[in-house]
Design a protein around this motif. Sequence first.
Motif, PDB file in Angstrom:
ATOM      1  N   PHE A   1      16.746  56.344  33.962  1.00 46.01           N
ATOM      2  CA  PHE A   1      17.589  55.366  32.900  1.00 46.01           C
ATOM      3  C   PHE A   1      18.002  56.825  31.933  1.00 46.01           C
ATOM      4  O   PHE A   1      19.213  57.125  31.183  1.00 46.01           O
ATOM      5  N   LEU A   2      16.803  57.632  31.160  1.00 49.93           N
ATOM      6  CA  LEU A   2      16.713  58.351  29.650  1.00 49.93           C
ATOM      7  C   LEU A   2      17.429  59.651  30.713  1.00 49.93           C
ATOM      8  O   LEU A   2      18.443  60.074  29.503  1.00 49.93           O
ATOM      9  N   ILE A   3      16.587  60.397  32.065  1.00 50.25           N
ATOM     10  CA  ILE A   3      17.265  61.249  32.305  1.00 50.25           C
ATOM     11  C   ILE A   3      18.600  61.693  32.170  1.00 50.25           C
ATOM     12  O   ILE A   3      19.740  62.115  31.986  1.00 50.25           O
TER      13      ILE A   3
ATOM     14  N   HIS B   1      31.407  69.677  27.300  1.00 50.78           N
ATOM     15  CA  HIS B   1      32.457  69.443  27.880  1.00 50.78           C
ATOM     16  C   HIS B   1      33.602  68.731  26.790  1.00 50.78           C
ATOM     17  O   HIS B   1      34.637  68.106  26.914  1.00 50.78           O
ATOM     18  N   ASN B   2      33.194  69.141  25.408  1.00 49.16           N
ATOM     19  CA  ASN B   2      34.449  67.654  23.898  1.00 49.16           C
ATOM     20  C   ASN B   2      34.380  66.374  25.235  1.00 49.16           C
ATOM     21  O   ASN B   2      36.034  66.663  24.778  1.00 49.16           O
ATOM     22  N   ILE B   3      34.157  66.142  24.858  1.00 49.83           N
ATOM     23  CA  ILE B   3      34.271  64.612  25.321  1.00 49.83           C
ATOM     24  C   ILE B   3      34.469  63.973  23.678  1.00 49.83           C
ATOM     25  O   ILE B   3      33.560  63.010  24.051  1.00 49.83           O
ATOM     26  N   PHE B   4      35.209  63.921  23.234  1.00 47.01           N
ATOM     27  CA  PHE B   4      35.300  63.535  21.783  1.00 47.01           C
ATOM     28  C   PHE B   4      35.984  61.703  21.849  1.00 47.01           C
ATOM     29  O   PHE B   4      35.614  61.130  21.236  1.00 47.01           O
TER      30      PHE B   4
ATOM     31  N   ILE C   1      24.199  64.940  26.814  1.00 49.23           N
ATOM     32  CA  ILE C   1      24.797  66.667  27.242  1.00 49.23           C
ATOM     33  C   ILE C   1      25.878  67.192  27.499  1.00 49.23           C
ATOM     34  O   ILE C   1      26.700  67.661  27.111  1.00 49.23           O
ATOM     35  N   LEU C   2      26.409  67.030  28.864  1.00 46.70           N
ATOM     36  CA  LEU C   2      27.713  67.134  29.228  1.00 46.70           C
ATOM     37  C   LEU C   2      28.887  66.465  28.629  1.00 46.70           C
ATOM     38  O   LEU C   2      30.450  67.036  28.233  1.00 46.70           O
ATOM     39  N   SER C   3      28.692  65.788  28.235  1.00 51.09           N
ATOM     40  CA  SER C   3      30.231  65.188  27.210  1.00 51.09           C
ATOM     41  C   SER C   3      29.736  65.711  25.831  1.00 51.09           C
ATOM     42  O   SER C   3      31.599  66.090  25.448  1.00 51.09           O
TER      43      SER C   3
END
Length: 144
Positions: A61-63, A75-78, A70-72
Amino acid sequence: MTIISWKIISGFIKSTTKSQLRTYQIDRAEEKKDISVEFILSTALPMISFDFTIWSQVVLFLIFFISIGILSIRHNIFWINIYFEIKGYRVFNTTLLNYENKKIQTLVISKQYLPNFIGTDIDLKSINNQYYIHIYLSNDKRNS
């Protein structure tokens, strides 16, 4: 993590000065209603399938959670942020006109329902080159 995120976003909004805002005219605005549901179905919902009584599942789950974080960020998912949801912000696909009458396609995060303001000027703060947030300043009578 949520508290840290909340403090950073709140500080970003509260630290805004008039000089950081740019005025744009709304040419077109359409609410992106599927963003929160898409996020929940694709990332949050699968997280409840982990069995937290087994250590290997907790590590997995932590991974998974860190990878999505990190992906958010990368990729600038604000717009998928609990702060914005709780504070009543919405995300809009917009076409804006700048001071040179050039059209800009962007996402705007706002508490106002922007389709009601087509043809009017609004002040926006750039989050980065692709995303803007509609911020009200207490001394700005025009946006009250």
